[in-house]
Scaffold this active site. Structure first.
Site, PDB file in Angstrom:
ATOM      1  CG  HIS A 118     -70.000 -38.958 -32.553  1.00 49.62           C
ATOM      2  ND1 HIS A 118     -70.210 -40.355 -32.937  1.00 49.62           N
ATOM      3  CD2 HIS A 118     -70.280 -38.314 -33.862  1.00 49.62           C
ATOM      4  CE1 HIS A 118     -69.694 -40.253 -34.352  1.00 49.62           C
ATOM      5  NE2 HIS A 118     -70.000 -39.102 -35.011  1.00 49.62           N
ATOM      6  CG  LEU A 211     -59.932 -56.891 -33.664  1.00 51.99           C
ATOM      7  CD1 LEU A 211     -58.499 -57.138 -33.101  1.00 51.99           C
ATOM      8  CD2 LEU A 211     -61.176 -57.134 -32.706  1.00 51.99           C
TER       9      LEU A 211
HETATM   10  N1  APR Z   1     -58.454 -52.746 -31.194  1.00 47.65           N
HETATM   11  C1  APR Z   1     -58.714 -52.219 -32.405  1.00 47.65           C
HETATM   12  N2  APR Z   1     -59.936 -52.226 -33.005  1.00 47.65           N
HETATM   13  C2  APR Z   1     -61.018 -52.949 -32.387  1.00 47.65           C
HETATM   14  C3  APR Z   1     -60.745 -53.649 -31.183  1.00 47.65           C
HETATM   15  C4  APR Z   1     -59.528 -53.532 -30.565  1.00 47.65           C
HETATM   16  N3  APR Z   1     -59.366 -53.972 -29.345  1.00 47.65           N
HETATM   17  N4  APR Z   1     -62.050 -53.984 -31.081  1.00 47.65           N
HETATM   18  C5  APR Z   1     -62.809 -53.699 -31.877  1.00 47.65           C
HETATM   19  N5  APR Z   1     -62.215 -52.906 -32.807  1.00 47.65           N
HETATM   20  C6  APR Z   1     -62.796 -52.361 -33.944  1.00 47.65           C
HETATM   21  C7  APR Z   1     -63.738 -53.350 -34.507  1.00 47.65           C
HETATM   22  O1  APR Z   1     -63.344 -54.217 -35.656  1.00 47.65           O
HETATM   23  C8  APR Z   1     -64.717 -52.041 -35.517  1.00 47.65           C
HETATM   24  O2  APR Z   1     -64.108 -52.243 -36.840  1.00 47.65           O
HETATM   25  O3  APR Z   1     -63.475 -51.133 -33.541  1.00 47.65           O
HETATM   26  C9  APR Z   1     -64.432 -50.761 -34.704  1.00 47.65           C
HETATM   27  C10 APR Z   1     -65.666 -50.539 -33.790  1.00 47.65           C
HETATM   28  O4  APR Z   1     -66.589 -50.012 -34.731  1.00 47.65           O
HETATM   29  P1  APR Z   1     -68.104 -49.325 -34.319  1.00 47.65           P
HETATM   30  O5  APR Z   1     -68.579 -50.515 -32.997  1.00 47.65           O
HETATM   31  O6  APR Z   1     -69.076 -49.170 -35.500  1.00 47.65           O
HETATM   32  O7  APR Z   1     -67.712 -48.188 -33.486  1.00 47.65           O
HETATM   33  P2  APR Z   1     -67.387 -46.607 -34.137  1.00 47.65           P
HETATM   34  O8  APR Z   1     -66.735 -46.965 -35.625  1.00 47.65           O
HETATM   35  O9  APR Z   1     -66.858 -45.869 -33.166  1.00 47.65           O
HETATM   36  O10 APR Z   1     -68.966 -45.935 -34.587  1.00 47.65           O
HETATM   37  C11 APR Z   1     -69.059 -44.972 -34.840  1.00 47.65           C
HETATM   38  O11 APR Z   1     -71.392 -44.955 -34.724  1.00 47.65           O
HETATM   39  O12 APR Z   1     -73.379 -45.589 -33.529  1.00 47.65           O
HETATM   40  C12 APR Z   1     -72.460 -44.429 -33.966  1.00 47.65           C
HETATM   41  O13 APR Z   1     -72.085 -42.747 -32.587  1.00 47.65           O
HETATM   42  C13 APR Z   1     -72.009 -43.947 -32.659  1.00 47.65           C
HETATM   43  O14 APR Z   1     -69.413 -42.870 -32.310  1.00 47.65           O
HETATM   44  C14 APR Z   1     -70.266 -44.051 -33.037  1.00 47.65           C
HETATM   45  C15 APR Z   1     -70.351 -44.316 -34.388  1.00 47.65           C
END
Ligand code: APR
Length: 241
Positions: A118, A211
């Protein structure tokens, strides 16, 4: 789970959460708010939003770029960097880290084989010459592209509706993998959210470290729930043992 040779790791915002970088979607805790609860995706993460209000978008990424430079890698980034170093030191094994994150915490922990599908906050993309340049400062003042001199820089971040980077090499690595591990991602955004199904259809073992259960959790052979800073070092110790 048998000992793998070739590993593909997908990371998401959850791996950087304990470094103090907001995730995109909150995990339901009232004190937590994800980036997308505070901003409309269509305003700050689409080419149309940028065309409509470039100052708003440049300012949004200028703040995130400044913020990320104040953060430090956590135990999960360090553990993956150690795995990257030790695994790739052997000619008969391969490991690739594919991240959806635009921060540079994997690299700052020392990881070498990282694909930022990304894009990267610390990079500028020139809309005129299409070259990418390392970038640490603000873009709001419309600085010139270091490569062509045009004032057409934008954040080097893949917005909704745009093609992620390195898809060919990522699918190539998945085809040659025997273990796919997903860490800290909600599984809400494709194509990354589909990697687990692609891996399964190719007979690759799949492991989720998160998580809470992700949207595609049912596709994984195994899911371990907990904080990345705990689960990832534990898993790395296990795999290197
Ligand atoms: N340890 C492990 N997992 C965690 C922690 C932690 N300390 N804190 C949060 N999480 C998990 C949450 O439970 C959730 O499932 O990380 C995940 C984060 O999810 P998102 O916020 O949706 O992030 P991501 O999956 O990277 O998003 C994907 O979406 O908006 C776009 O381009 C953006 O790259 C991003 C893509």
């Amino acid at each position: 789970m048998h000992k793998p040779q070739n590993i593909v790791i997908l990371t998401g915002a959850g791996i950087s959460a304990e470094s103090g970088i907001d995730t995109f979607r909150s995990d339901g805790r009232p004190e937590k708010q994800g980036t997308w609860e505070q901003h409309r995706i269509e305003d700050v993460a689409t080419p149309e939003g940028f065309a409509r209000d470039p100052d708003l978008v440049l300012n949004f990424y200028d703040m995130r770029r400044a913020d990320v430079q104040t953060k430090q890698p956590n135990a999960a980034h360090h553990a993956l960097a150690r795995l990257d170093r030790e695994w790739n030191a052997r000619a008969d094994r391969a490991l690739l880290i594919v991240t959806q994150n635009v921060d540079d915490l994997h690299e700052r922990a020392g990881a070498q084989c990282v694909h930022h599908m990304h894009g990267e906050l610390l990079s500028a993309l020139c809309s005129a010459c299409l070259e990418r340049s390392p970038w640490t400062g603000p873009m709001i003042g419309r600085p010139a592209c270091p490569q062509c001199g045009e004032t057409a820089l934008r954040p080097d971040v893949v917005w909704f509706g745009e093609m992620p980077y390195d898809m060919e090499s990522i699918y190539g690595a998945l085809r040659g993998a025997d273990l796919f591990v997903s860490i800290g991602t909600s599984g809400a955004v494709y194509p990354a959210a589909g990697f687990v199904q692609d891996a399964r259809s190719m007979g690759v073992q799949t492991l989720e470290l998160n998580l809470e259960r992700s949207e595609g959790s049912g596709w994984f052979d195994e899911t371990r729930l907990g904080a990345a800073s705990v689960l990832v070092p534990e898993w790395v110790d296990e795999i290197l043992a």
